[in-house]
Scaffold this motif. Sequence first.
Motif, PDB file in Angstrom:
ATOM      1  N   SER A  79       1.777   4.391  -2.875  1.00 39.10           N
ATOM      2  CA  SER A  79       1.336   5.046  -2.694  1.00 39.10           C
ATOM      3  C   SER A  79       2.257   6.758  -3.513  1.00 39.10           C
ATOM      4  CB  SER A  79       1.344   5.014  -1.026  1.00 39.10           C
ATOM      5  OG  SER A  79       1.790   5.099  -0.545  1.00 39.10           O
ATOM      6  N   LYS A 103       8.265   4.887  -7.081  1.00 42.45           N
ATOM      7  CA  LYS A 103       8.072   3.623  -7.278  1.00 42.45           C
ATOM      8  C   LYS A 103       9.137   2.620  -8.223  1.00 42.45           C
ATOM      9  CE  LYS A 103       3.748   3.428  -8.223  1.00 42.45           C
ATOM     10  NZ  LYS A 103       2.214   3.666  -8.031  1.00 42.45           N
ATOM     11  N   TYR A 161       6.215   5.851   6.668  1.00 43.27           N
ATOM     12  CA  TYR A 161       4.418   5.675   6.728  1.00 43.27           C
ATOM     13  C   TYR A 161       4.692   4.533   7.905  1.00 43.27           C
ATOM     14  CZ  TYR A 161       0.114   4.006   5.361  1.00 43.27           C
ATOM     15  OH  TYR A 161      -1.249   3.079   5.159  1.00 43.27           O
ATOM     16  N   LYS A 164       1.032  -0.719  -0.117  1.00 48.08           N
ATOM     17  CA  LYS A 164      -0.416   0.175   0.071  1.00 48.08           C
ATOM     18  C   LYS A 164       1.085   1.522   0.139  1.00 48.08           C
ATOM     19  CE  LYS A 164      -3.008   2.510   2.369  1.00 48.08           C
ATOM     20  NZ  LYS A 164      -4.433   2.162   3.992  1.00 48.08           N
ATOM     21  N   THR A 165       1.693   1.003   0.780  1.00 51.96           N
ATOM     22  CA  THR A 165       2.792   2.657   0.389  1.00 51.96           C
ATOM     23  C   THR A 165       3.700   2.751  -0.574  1.00 51.96           C
ATOM     24  OG1 THR A 165       3.622   1.583   3.169  1.00 51.96           O
ATOM     25  CG2 THR A 165       4.713   3.282   2.126  1.00 51.96           C
TER      26      THR A 165
END
Length: 130
Positions: free
Chosen positions: A73, A79, A120, A69-70
Amino acid sequence: MKLLENIHAVRMLGKFQNYLLTIAANTCNNYFKKAKPIYTDLNTLDIADDTRSALERMIENENTAEVRKTLLSLPDYQKEVIILRFYHNLKIREIAKITKSNIPTVKSRLRQGLQKIERYLNDFKGGDNV
């Protein structure tokens, strides 16, 4: 498939792996720009081995889900660098060629992306340690 469809226009100047990963990275970026949610049927999930306790498996699954999920995001450029570095074990120089960036930019994107993930996850776990 994209490589085979456009084989007549291919001008390879470097390693085939880097060329193929560049095509794959661009295809993935295009896909995720218009991606829809993915739903998984609970009946099709693999059953984990029983050597670990149910609590350990649950914690590991939760941690894995939070990391994904991190990662999703993050901005695309961070990424992409993290995925190429840690999931494909590429070197910084190879990532720079694939992403058409210079080496200091790749290092910066990698460092900033990892810092965001760390922050996070610290917030997620409610502590200062990852």
